[in-house]
Write an enzyme that holds these catalytic residues in place. Sequence first.
Site, mmCIF file in Angstrom:
data_model
loop_
_atom_site.group_PDB
_atom_site.id
_atom_site.type_symbol
_atom_site.label_atom_id
_atom_site.label_comp_id
_atom_site.label_asym_id
_atom_site.label_seq_id
_atom_site.Cartn_x
_atom_site.Cartn_y
_atom_site.Cartn_z
ATOM 1 N N PHE A 55 0.812 -1.216 0.000
ATOM 2 C CA PHE A 55 0.000 0.000 0.000
ATOM 3 C C PHE A 55 0.846 1.267 0.000
ATOM 4 O O PHE A 55 0.383 2.315 -0.425
ATOM 5 C CB PHE A 55 -0.933 0.023 1.215
ATOM 6 C CG PHE A 55 -2.019 -0.995 1.130
ATOM 7 C CD1 PHE A 55 -3.167 -0.761 0.413
ATOM 8 C CD2 PHE A 55 -1.882 -2.223 1.773
ATOM 9 C CE1 PHE A 55 -4.176 -1.705 0.321
ATOM 10 C CE2 PHE A 55 -2.878 -3.188 1.697
ATOM 11 C CZ PHE A 55 -4.029 -2.924 0.961
ATOM 12 N N GLY A 56 2.078 1.187 0.507
ATOM 13 C CA GLY A 56 2.900 2.393 0.536
ATOM 14 C C GLY A 56 4.019 2.308 1.549
ATOM 15 O O GLY A 56 4.316 1.242 2.094
ATOM 16 N N ASP A 179 -8.256 -8.654 5.620
ATOM 17 C CA ASP A 179 -6.793 -8.759 5.556
ATOM 18 C C ASP A 179 -6.205 -8.907 6.956
ATOM 19 O O ASP A 179 -5.222 -8.269 7.304
ATOM 20 C CB ASP A 179 -6.203 -7.532 4.855
ATOM 21 C CG ASP A 179 -4.817 -7.815 4.250
ATOM 22 O OD1 ASP A 179 -4.485 -9.010 4.066
ATOM 23 O OD2 ASP A 179 -4.084 -6.858 3.973
#
Length: 377
Positions: A55-56, A179
Amino acid sequence: MGLTAQSVSRFFSFRKKKQKDWAFPEELCRRFTLAEISAATQCFDQTLCIGKSAFGTVYKGRIKVDGDEDRKDVAIQRISGGSERRMREFRAEVQLLCQLRHPNLISLIGFCQENGERITVYDYMPNGTLSDYLLDPSNTKNKDPFPLTWKQKLKICIGVARSVHYLHAGVKHAVIHRDVKCFNVLLDQNLVPKLSSFGLSKMGPPALSNALIKMNSNLTGTFGYVDPEYLDSGNVTEKSDVYSFGVVLLEVLCAKSILILSNERPGSGAIFPDLIDPFLKGKVAPDCLKKFMNITVRCLRRTGAERPTMGEVQVELECALELQESADAVKQLKELGTSASTSLAPPLPAYDMEDYTYENISFSEINETFCILVRFI
């Protein structure tokens, strides 16, 4: 509860708006400027990077919060990629997390959306992720270079179970995380777990205590943790989170990732109890171990209908902790050679006590479950 339920309910009206009309509850979430974020991270200095994911990149920063004069340590996630999917995940997480409140959920402080940047700001968790402790106990991010004790692990599992149970049954509209994994469990200064990463979460219809929420969804999640029934049908349910949590329990017991365990199993022929974390062998009371393995097996059953609810899992884990504490107390008294009524000596540390033995425990059920599990990985 009332405010949270109303706020989460408003989430649906937000989702129906077009992207350009994106709304968010400003009274519950702060919008930071890009200048504030740049100052907090020293222009995204790589020496402040504390983690990376799909995601980053996450940076440790210092920023003024809620008008305080002093700056506060925070975790700042800079979302990577400019796809429409990333935008949806970013907005979903912001809109959801700023409306949920639970001691075992990560706290969202605010966000920034400016000049193509998408950034989220959270409370800083000094002890990193549960993965750090399980897979690399000497990780320099951790205060203590030693592995977690069994009771610490149990308390972390209980905290995560409480957070997922809250998502499923504690708000007006059930939330399916999608998740749940060790990497997404963050630990604060007191090792209190905080479930994070809500970009893939799905909101369902009003939560009903006896109704299973089932939604058609594009397949997503983390390899090894994904519910096999979800893979087959494309329908995600609360029981999909239960399955993923079962994998977490297995990793906690073995102190290895599910991918490593699945790779080791065929070649080595390793079975329980050989797969149990060597630091835990002999430290887990037999009754507690049986209870923990039973919960794990039930979470990992093939179909959602066979799995317990997260509320049931939470209660069973709390029972496992009570069994451990009771067994430790009895063992301490025996080893001190005295009774509870007359002993003034301090209790022995767990690592100074004699090891528990497991001669009367059958590991067949968890071995069978584990063999089935690795076929799907």
